[in-house]
Design a protein around this motif. Sequence first.
Motif, PDB file in Angstrom:
ATOM      1  N   VAL A 163       0.597  -1.180   0.097  1.00 59.77           N
ATOM      2  CA  VAL A 163      -0.018   0.106   0.067  1.00 59.77           C
ATOM      3  C   VAL A 163       0.901   1.010   0.165  1.00 59.77           C
ATOM      4  O   VAL A 163       1.731   1.271   0.647  1.00 59.77           O
ATOM      5  CB  VAL A 163      -0.827   0.037   1.222  1.00 59.77           C
ATOM      6  CG1 VAL A 163      -1.720   1.273   1.246  1.00 59.77           C
ATOM      7  CG2 VAL A 163      -1.835  -1.179   1.269  1.00 59.77           C
TER       8      VAL A 163
ATOM      9  N   LEU B 207      -1.430   7.399   1.646  1.00 55.21           N
ATOM     10  CA  LEU B 207      -1.920   8.745   1.247  1.00 55.21           C
ATOM     11  C   LEU B 207      -1.993   9.722   2.318  1.00 55.21           C
ATOM     12  O   LEU B 207      -2.350   9.391   3.360  1.00 55.21           O
ATOM     13  CB  LEU B 207      -3.290   8.824   0.767  1.00 55.21           C
ATOM     14  CG  LEU B 207      -3.395   7.742  -0.430  1.00 55.21           C
ATOM     15  CD1 LEU B 207      -5.137   7.636  -0.796  1.00 55.21           C
ATOM     16  CD2 LEU B 207      -2.538   8.050  -1.722  1.00 55.21           C
TER      17      LEU B 207
ATOM     18  N   ARG C 166      -5.082   5.899   5.459  1.00 54.36           N
ATOM     19  CA  ARG C 166      -5.593   5.573   4.237  1.00 54.36           C
ATOM     20  C   ARG C 166      -4.535   5.407   3.248  1.00 54.36           C
ATOM     21  O   ARG C 166      -3.370   5.690   3.318  1.00 54.36           O
ATOM     22  CB  ARG C 166      -6.303   6.965   3.621  1.00 54.36           C
ATOM     23  CG  ARG C 166      -7.726   6.975   4.209  1.00 54.36           C
ATOM     24  CD  ARG C 166      -8.263   8.190   3.649  1.00 54.36           C
ATOM     25  NE  ARG C 166      -8.265   8.413   2.243  1.00 54.36           N
ATOM     26  CZ  ARG C 166      -9.104   9.152   1.749  1.00 54.36           C
ATOM     27  NH1 ARG C 166     -10.041   9.929   2.453  1.00 54.36           N
ATOM     28  NH2 ARG C 166      -9.232   9.382   0.671  1.00 54.36           N
TER      29      ARG C 166
ATOM     30  N   LYS D  45      -3.229   3.693  -1.196  1.00 54.97           N
ATOM     31  CA  LYS D  45      -3.845   2.954  -2.568  1.00 54.97           C
ATOM     32  C   LYS D  45      -3.279   1.688  -2.727  1.00 54.97           C
ATOM     33  O   LYS D  45      -1.766   1.696  -2.271  1.00 54.97           O
ATOM     34  CB  LYS D  45      -3.442   4.125  -3.553  1.00 54.97           C
ATOM     35  CG  LYS D  45      -3.790   3.634  -5.077  1.00 54.97           C
ATOM     36  CD  LYS D  45      -3.442   4.670  -6.111  1.00 54.97           C
ATOM     37  CE  LYS D  45      -3.849   3.965  -7.308  1.00 54.97           C
ATOM     38  NZ  LYS D  45      -3.533   4.969  -8.523  1.00 54.97           N
TER      39      LYS D  45
ATOM     40  N   ASP E  20      -7.475  -0.116  -5.540  1.00 53.35           N
ATOM     41  CA  ASP E  20      -8.441   0.119  -4.678  1.00 53.35           C
ATOM     42  C   ASP E  20      -7.914   1.039  -3.620  1.00 53.35           C
ATOM     43  O   ASP E  20      -6.522   0.999  -3.018  1.00 53.35           O
ATOM     44  CB  ASP E  20      -8.717  -1.122  -3.908  1.00 53.35           C
ATOM     45  CG  ASP E  20      -9.663  -1.968  -4.427  1.00 53.35           C
ATOM     46  OD1 ASP E  20     -10.306  -1.731  -5.581  1.00 53.35           O
ATOM     47  OD2 ASP E  20      -9.901  -3.091  -4.108  1.00 53.35           O
ATOM     48  N   GLU E  21      -8.714   2.170  -2.973  1.00 54.45           N
ATOM     49  CA  GLU E  21      -8.155   2.811  -1.916  1.00 54.45           C
ATOM     50  C   GLU E  21      -8.876   2.233  -0.494  1.00 54.45           C
ATOM     51  O   GLU E  21      -9.958   1.780  -0.489  1.00 54.45           O
ATOM     52  CB  GLU E  21      -8.797   4.240  -2.092  1.00 54.45           C
ATOM     53  CG  GLU E  21      -8.031   5.233  -1.074  1.00 54.45           C
ATOM     54  CD  GLU E  21      -8.641   6.805  -1.313  1.00 54.45           C
ATOM     55  OE1 GLU E  21      -9.220   7.407  -0.594  1.00 54.45           O
ATOM     56  OE2 GLU E  21      -8.869   6.966  -2.506  1.00 54.45           O
TER      57      GLU E  21
ATOM     58  N   LYS F 102     -12.705  -0.757   2.384  1.00 49.89           N
ATOM     59  CA  LYS F 102     -12.429  -0.022   1.042  1.00 49.89           C
ATOM     60  C   LYS F 102     -13.061   1.329   0.874  1.00 49.89           C
ATOM     61  O   LYS F 102     -14.224   1.251   1.390  1.00 49.89           O
ATOM     62  CB  LYS F 102     -12.863  -1.175  -0.019  1.00 49.89           C
ATOM     63  CG  LYS F 102     -12.110  -2.362  -0.145  1.00 49.89           C
ATOM     64  CD  LYS F 102     -12.092  -3.003  -1.622  1.00 49.89           C
ATOM     65  CE  LYS F 102     -13.290  -3.713  -1.857  1.00 49.89           C
ATOM     66  NZ  LYS F 102     -13.265  -4.287  -3.006  1.00 49.89           N
TER      67      LYS F 102
ATOM     68  N   ASN G  25     -16.020   5.309  -3.766  1.00 52.76           N
ATOM     69  CA  ASN G  25     -16.556   6.733  -4.370  1.00 52.76           C
ATOM     70  C   ASN G  25     -17.683   6.682  -4.962  1.00 52.76           C
ATOM     71  O   ASN G  25     -17.572   5.732  -5.967  1.00 52.76           O
ATOM     72  CB  ASN G  25     -15.209   7.271  -5.271  1.00 52.76           C
ATOM     73  CG  ASN G  25     -13.965   7.492  -4.479  1.00 52.76           C
ATOM     74  OD1 ASN G  25     -13.833   7.811  -3.171  1.00 52.76           O
ATOM     75  ND2 ASN G  25     -12.684   7.214  -4.850  1.00 52.76           N
TER      76      ASN G  25
END
Length: 111
Positions: A12, A15, A37, A39, A64-65, A94, A97
């Motif tokens: 990952v 962020l 968080r 990505k 995926d975020e 996950k 959005n």
Amino acid sequence: MMLKPLGDRLIVEVLEEEELTVSGIVLPDTAKEKPQRGKVLAVGPGARKQETGEYIPMEVAEGDEVIFSKYGGSEIKLGTDEVLILRESDVLAKVANTGGKRKRKLAGATA
């Protein structure tokens, strides 16, 4: 260097959170909380079933975020970038959005 996670692990990219509060106050590094968080950059094949040895598919995919536990995983430095290697169990959710900047709805969450 290319990394391929093994088992139920994933890589990952963390962020960074905003450095400005809603009221416009700039937060120094010492006042910020550890980011949660990221990505997903790479995903392993998944854990194996003990009885049959078959792989159990992962619930997250590249791109995926995700939200992960605050102190989960191992930090690794790749050149100038820092990434986390997490187990799938360290992933809490996950980010789904829905498009636009309206209220975010969480995947599967109901009020």
